[in-house]
Scaffold this motif. Sequence first.
Motif, PDB file in Angstrom:
ATOM      1  N   MET A   1      20.370  16.487 -72.105  1.00 49.39           N
ATOM      2  CA  MET A   1      19.674  17.735 -71.874  1.00 49.39           C
ATOM      3  C   MET A   1      19.334  17.847 -70.390  1.00 49.39           C
ATOM      4  O   MET A   1      18.951  16.868 -69.756  1.00 49.39           O
ATOM      5  N   ALA A   2      19.464  19.026 -69.828  1.00 50.95           N
ATOM      6  CA  ALA A   2      19.148  19.264 -68.415  1.00 50.95           C
ATOM      7  C   ALA A   2      17.666  19.039 -68.154  1.00 50.95           C
ATOM      8  O   ALA A   2      16.818  19.363 -68.980  1.00 50.95           O
ATOM      9  N   ILE A   3      17.386  18.466 -66.986  1.00 46.81           N
ATOM     10  CA  ILE A   3      16.031  18.102 -66.580  1.00 46.81           C
ATOM     11  C   ILE A   3      15.677  18.849 -65.299  1.00 46.81           C
ATOM     12  O   ILE A   3      16.506  18.982 -64.403  1.00 46.81           O
ATOM     13  N   ALA A   4      14.436  19.297 -65.207  1.00 48.83           N
ATOM     14  CA  ALA A   4      13.938  19.898 -63.965  1.00 48.83           C
ATOM     15  C   ALA A   4      12.801  19.045 -63.417  1.00 48.83           C
ATOM     16  O   ALA A   4      12.008  18.506 -64.183  1.00 48.83           O
ATOM     17  N   ARG A   5      12.778  18.918 -62.100  1.00 45.24           N
ATOM     18  CA  ARG A   5      11.652  18.287 -61.416  1.00 45.24           C
ATOM     19  C   ARG A   5      11.031  19.354 -60.523  1.00 45.24           C
ATOM     20  O   ARG A   5      11.718  19.964 -59.699  1.00 45.24           O
ATOM     21  N   VAL A   6       9.739  19.610 -60.707  1.00 45.19           N
ATOM     22  CA  VAL A   6       9.019  20.594 -59.913  1.00 45.19           C
ATOM     23  C   VAL A   6       8.055  19.826 -59.023  1.00 45.19           C
ATOM     24  O   VAL A   6       7.146  19.156 -59.510  1.00 45.19           O
ATOM     25  N   THR A   7       8.279  19.894 -57.711  1.00 42.04           N
ATOM     26  CA  THR A   7       7.481  19.160 -56.740  1.00 42.04           C
ATOM     27  C   THR A   7       6.615  20.134 -55.952  1.00 42.04           C
ATOM     28  O   THR A   7       7.094  21.185 -55.525  1.00 42.04           O
ATOM     29  N   ILE A   8       5.370  19.759 -55.746  1.00 41.86           N
ATOM     30  CA  ILE A   8       4.435  20.536 -54.933  1.00 41.86           C
ATOM     31  C   ILE A   8       4.107  19.694 -53.706  1.00 41.86           C
ATOM     32  O   ILE A   8       3.711  18.538 -53.832  1.00 41.86           O
ATOM     33  N   LEU A   9       4.296  20.260 -52.519  1.00 38.59           N
ATOM     34  CA  LEU A   9       3.958  19.575 -51.271  1.00 38.59           C
ATOM     35  C   LEU A   9       3.066  20.472 -50.430  1.00 38.59           C
ATOM     36  O   LEU A   9       3.350  21.658 -50.262  1.00 38.59           O
ATOM     37  N   ASP A  10       2.001  19.892 -49.905  1.00 43.11           N
ATOM     38  CA  ASP A  10       1.084  20.604 -49.024  1.00 43.11           C
ATOM     39  C   ASP A  10       0.893  19.751 -47.775  1.00 43.11           C
ATOM     40  O   ASP A  10       0.691  18.535 -47.873  1.00 43.11           O
ATOM     41  N   PHE A  11       0.968  20.387 -46.621  1.00 48.52           N
ATOM     42  CA  PHE A  11       0.898  19.689 -45.342  1.00 48.52           C
ATOM     43  C   PHE A  11      -0.347  20.102 -44.569  1.00 48.52           C
ATOM     44  O   PHE A  11      -0.979  21.113 -44.870  1.00 48.52           O
ATOM     45  N   ALA A  12      -0.670  19.324 -43.560  1.00 53.04           N
ATOM     46  CA  ALA A  12      -1.891  19.556 -42.782  1.00 53.04           C
ATOM     47  C   ALA A  12      -1.842  20.854 -41.987  1.00 53.04           C
ATOM     48  O   ALA A  12      -2.881  21.475 -41.755  1.00 53.04           O
ATOM     49  N   ASN A  56      20.763  15.302 -66.599  1.00 56.33           N
ATOM     50  CA  ASN A  56      20.011  14.597 -67.640  1.00 56.33           C
ATOM     51  C   ASN A  56      18.941  13.724 -66.975  1.00 56.33           C
ATOM     52  O   ASN A  56      18.839  13.683 -65.738  1.00 56.33           O
ATOM     53  N   ASN A  57      18.154  13.046 -67.766  1.00 60.30           N
ATOM     54  CA  ASN A  57      17.055  12.245 -67.239  1.00 60.30           C
ATOM     55  C   ASN A  57      17.546  11.088 -66.362  1.00 60.30           C
ATOM     56  O   ASN A  57      16.926  10.760 -65.349  1.00 60.30           O
ATOM     57  N   PHE A  82       4.597  15.782 -58.574  1.00 59.72           N
ATOM     58  CA  PHE A  82       5.665  16.485 -59.279  1.00 59.72           C
ATOM     59  C   PHE A  82       5.469  16.395 -60.787  1.00 59.72           C
ATOM     60  O   PHE A  82       4.772  15.524 -61.295  1.00 59.72           O
ATOM     61  N   TYR A  83       6.116  17.346 -61.453  1.00 60.18           N
ATOM     62  CA  TYR A  83       6.240  17.369 -62.899  1.00 60.18           C
ATOM     63  C   TYR A  83       7.725  17.259 -63.206  1.00 60.18           C
ATOM     64  O   TYR A  83       8.570  17.705 -62.424  1.00 60.18           O
ATOM     65  N   LYS A  84       8.055  16.686 -64.359  1.00 56.86           N
ATOM     66  CA  LYS A  84       9.453  16.585 -64.758  1.00 56.86           C
ATOM     67  C   LYS A  84       9.537  16.853 -66.251  1.00 56.86           C
ATOM     68  O   LYS A  84       8.661  16.418 -67.008  1.00 56.86           O
ATOM     69  N   GLY A  85      10.579  17.568 -66.677  1.00 55.21           N
ATOM     70  CA  GLY A  85      10.734  17.809 -68.106  1.00 55.21           C
ATOM     71  C   GLY A  85      12.046  18.474 -68.460  1.00 55.21           C
ATOM     72  O   GLY A  85      12.818  18.889 -67.585  1.00 55.21           O
ATOM     73  N   ASP A  86      12.298  18.547 -69.764  1.00 53.94           N
ATOM     74  CA  ASP A  86      13.500  19.192 -70.281  1.00 53.94           C
ATOM     75  C   ASP A  86      13.438  20.688 -70.007  1.00 53.94           C
ATOM     76  O   ASP A  86      12.388  21.311 -70.186  1.00 53.94           O
ATOM     77  N   ILE A  87      14.560  21.249 -69.623  1.00 56.01           N
ATOM     78  CA  ILE A  87      14.641  22.694 -69.424  1.00 56.01           C
ATOM     79  C   ILE A  87      14.786  23.346 -70.793  1.00 56.01           C
ATOM     80  O   ILE A  87      15.745  23.077 -71.518  1.00 56.01           O
ATOM     81  N   GLN A  88      13.841  24.179 -71.156  1.00 50.22           N
ATOM     82  CA  GLN A  88      13.823  24.827 -72.468  1.00 50.22           C
ATOM     83  C   GLN A  88      14.539  26.169 -72.483  1.00 50.22           C
ATOM     84  O   GLN A  88      15.025  26.608 -73.517  1.00 50.22           O
TER      85      GLN A  88
END
Length: 109
Positions: A1-12, A56-57, A82-88
């Motif tokens: 199953m396809a996986i997505a990783r959603v990353t949040i980055l905040d800089f100074a 996939n994972n 980040f969050y990671k999970g199956d693409i629904q």
Amino acid sequence: MAIARVTILDFADEESKRHNLGLYKQRWQEVFPNMQMNMIISTGPTSFLSISVYENNQEAEANMEARTRLHGDFTNIKDDFFYKGDIQMFFQSDNFQKLKLKKLDDTGQ
């Protein structure tokens, strides 16, 4: 199953964000060779959200060491998670090409 990783980055500051996005543009192919799709969205003057898709994972996990090194080279990070999970569900309009988004692999930049 396809996986997505959603990353949040905040800089100074804004300059750190620009610098680190430049570093990402330089190294994305070596760090993420198995990534199927990536979209980086500016969420503020000092932050962005990245959505990456993998087959996939196992493929999503394969670049974690290189990803950690890249993020270690980033400067002035205030927050990185980040969050990671199956693409629904996925949708892409037939008109998506009309947006004429610049692809990194087309420009080399």
